[in-house]
Design a protein around this motif. Sequence first.
Motif, PDB file in Angstrom:
ATOM      1  N   TYR A 254       0.839  -1.191   0.000  1.00 56.41           N
ATOM      2  CA  TYR A 254       0.000   0.000   0.000  1.00 56.41           C
ATOM      3  C   TYR A 254       0.878   1.246   0.000  1.00 56.41           C
ATOM      4  N   GLY A 255       0.758   2.059  -1.039  1.00 57.56           N
ATOM      5  CA  GLY A 255       1.639   3.181  -1.253  1.00 57.56           C
ATOM      6  C   GLY A 255       2.695   2.761  -2.254  1.00 57.56           C
ATOM      7  N   LYS A 256       2.655   3.311  -3.444  1.00 60.67           N
ATOM      8  CA  LYS A 256       3.569   2.858  -4.495  1.00 60.67           C
ATOM      9  C   LYS A 256       5.029   3.039  -4.075  1.00 60.67           C
ATOM     10  N   GLN A 527      -3.655  10.857   6.868  1.00 62.17           N
ATOM     11  CA  GLN A 527      -2.316  10.446   7.284  1.00 62.17           C
ATOM     12  C   GLN A 527      -1.668   9.552   6.230  1.00 62.17           C
ATOM     13  N   ASP A 528      -2.455   8.698   5.585  1.00 59.65           N
ATOM     14  CA  ASP A 528      -1.930   7.876   4.488  1.00 59.65           C
ATOM     15  C   ASP A 528      -1.317   8.749   3.397  1.00 59.65           C
ATOM     16  N   TRP A 529      -1.990   9.838   3.066  1.00 60.41           N
ATOM     17  CA  TRP A 529      -1.487  10.726   2.023  1.00 60.41           C
ATOM     18  C   TRP A 529      -0.145  11.335   2.435  1.00 60.41           C
ATOM     19  N   PHE A 530      -0.045  11.749   3.686  1.00 63.91           N
ATOM     20  CA  PHE A 530       1.221  12.292   4.164  1.00 63.91           C
ATOM     21  C   PHE A 530       2.333  11.242   4.094  1.00 63.91           C
ATOM     22  N   ARG A 534       5.930  12.793  -1.464  1.00 66.57           N
ATOM     23  CA  ARG A 534       7.342  12.986  -1.762  1.00 66.57           C
ATOM     24  C   ARG A 534       7.818  14.336  -1.224  1.00 66.57           C
ATOM     25  N   GLU A 535       9.124  14.519  -1.229  1.00 69.50           N
ATOM     26  CA  GLU A 535       9.681  15.762  -0.707  1.00 69.50           C
ATOM     27  C   GLU A 535       9.248  16.981  -1.507  1.00 69.50           C
ATOM     28  N   ASP A 536       8.925  16.779  -2.800  1.00 63.87           N
ATOM     29  CA  ASP A 536       8.476  17.908  -3.611  1.00 63.87           C
ATOM     30  C   ASP A 536       6.983  18.160  -3.475  1.00 63.87           C
TER      31      ASP A 536
END
Length: 539
Positions: A254-256, A527-530, A534-536
């Motif tokens: 979960y989360g590429k 929270q999943d999105w956070f 990525r850093e950008d």
Amino acid sequence: MKYLSNLATSIALLAVPLLVTSCQDSALPDDPEESSLVVEDMRCEYLTDPVGIDETQPRFSWKLSDPEKVRAQKQTAWQVVVTGDPIQDDDEPVVLWDSGKVVSGESLNNAYAGRALESNRSARWKVRVWDKDGKVSAWSREATFSMGLLEPSDWKGEWIRHAGVDQTKHIWYRKNFQLDGVPRRAVVHLASVGYHELYVNGKRVDQRVLAPGVSNLEKRVFYVTYPIEKFLSEGRNVIAVWVGSGWARADGSYGKGVWQQPTGFKCQVNMSHGVNLHSDASWRCRVSHEEYLGKWKGGGRGEYGGEQVDARAALPEWNRADYDDSAWSQATVFEKAAELSAQMFEPTRKVKALRPVSVTKGNQSVTFDMGRNFTGWIEFKLRNGSEGQVVRFTTANQEGKIIEYDQESRYIHDADGEGVFSHRFNYQAGRWITVHGLGYQPELDDLTGYVITNDRQRHGRFECSKPLFNKIYEIDLRTYLANTVNGVTMDCPHRERYGYGEIALACSWGCAIPHYDSAAYYRKVAQDWFDVQREDGFI
């Protein structure tokens, strides 16, 4: 919750009705005349009596009703009292916070502002309010909450696994211990890379399924806190954990960009009379009689597979205190770098049982029509089998199809010839269940389907004079639930199972928020999105 961000809070607030807020003043006098207002549906961090939270300033919410239906009635002030239960058996209860009278109409997310909360602290809280005429209500019932482990240093357990075993296997773990007496309170904090079930002295501790919720396993692992005092006894006891890899064995978790992870767990047992234990190399482990089928791989073909139960290798006593595990392997300690966070959203459960509407005999198989598509488990009662006989279960969501997206499970008979197949650490999605290799004509009652989803209370309803519109409406909600499992709203529950961000957002305003308690759920989604950002800033 330690990992809660401002954005996560903002999204969660969308899912809860708001009341008007006014100024605060804790010094105003009380009015002795009692109000007709009743405080009910008390929530801590959006949840009812949560266990094992890691928010050090939990927020309290409540709803109001007025049996007398006083016109223009409202809350004008509130008072919350939080009392800490004893941490050790010889401690005394202590008032952790008395807010005094706070002049405010706000009944949502009023933050705790008392003494610092400690790990493993359980507490009770109550609230009363003042109405539009300054009359004070009766105190509410005492609601509860308890703290999990708040700092990394509070965790004494080590990550353990069954080394050298294929990730397809479901593994048993156990640890015996002695008690001179039963504690007033005992909890297990259990974090797993993969899914787990917890047993104490042969009994399942909780009926949640596919625990814990899905996370980006490179960054975060959820832990669940289980009260276990009622399962303990004087003398010899055992803690037992059944583990399946789940997303840990995926080729793209979960989360590429998150790839396969070692399957294992970390746990800690804290008891109020001072006895504690934790996961380490002294735990025993063994391969169970269940395992995964398929690759647990999403994408165009969908290869999440199913599960196999080999009754010949079953050990019904494996999780009992008097079972001899001396021939089992010792667990292996391993390193795992990830933040441990309390699961502060509703668990996945079996929320509805379904019965088939028909069964059709085919060529060496029978097909059950469940009457509707659903995501969940099947449970099938088997009989008249011979040792080694294999019975296959395949699932499709299109009429006339036998199997779609590699959804196949199996049961292998032992000499007894009777048994029950059920999912444990996987699930299927579809309407038509085909059973192969039975050798007899089954009854409709032999098969039960269970809808699984995050167990949120429904509060929204729609009904009109057009039956077609009513039907479309309910199908829409069923589709939403069919795609919401483990704290993730997916694009499809059989082929990809990926929680794309736009899907959770698109479902929020039409299905989720108007119909289900969704604040805790969307805080988790944010929270999943956070965790995958990525850093950008790209998500």
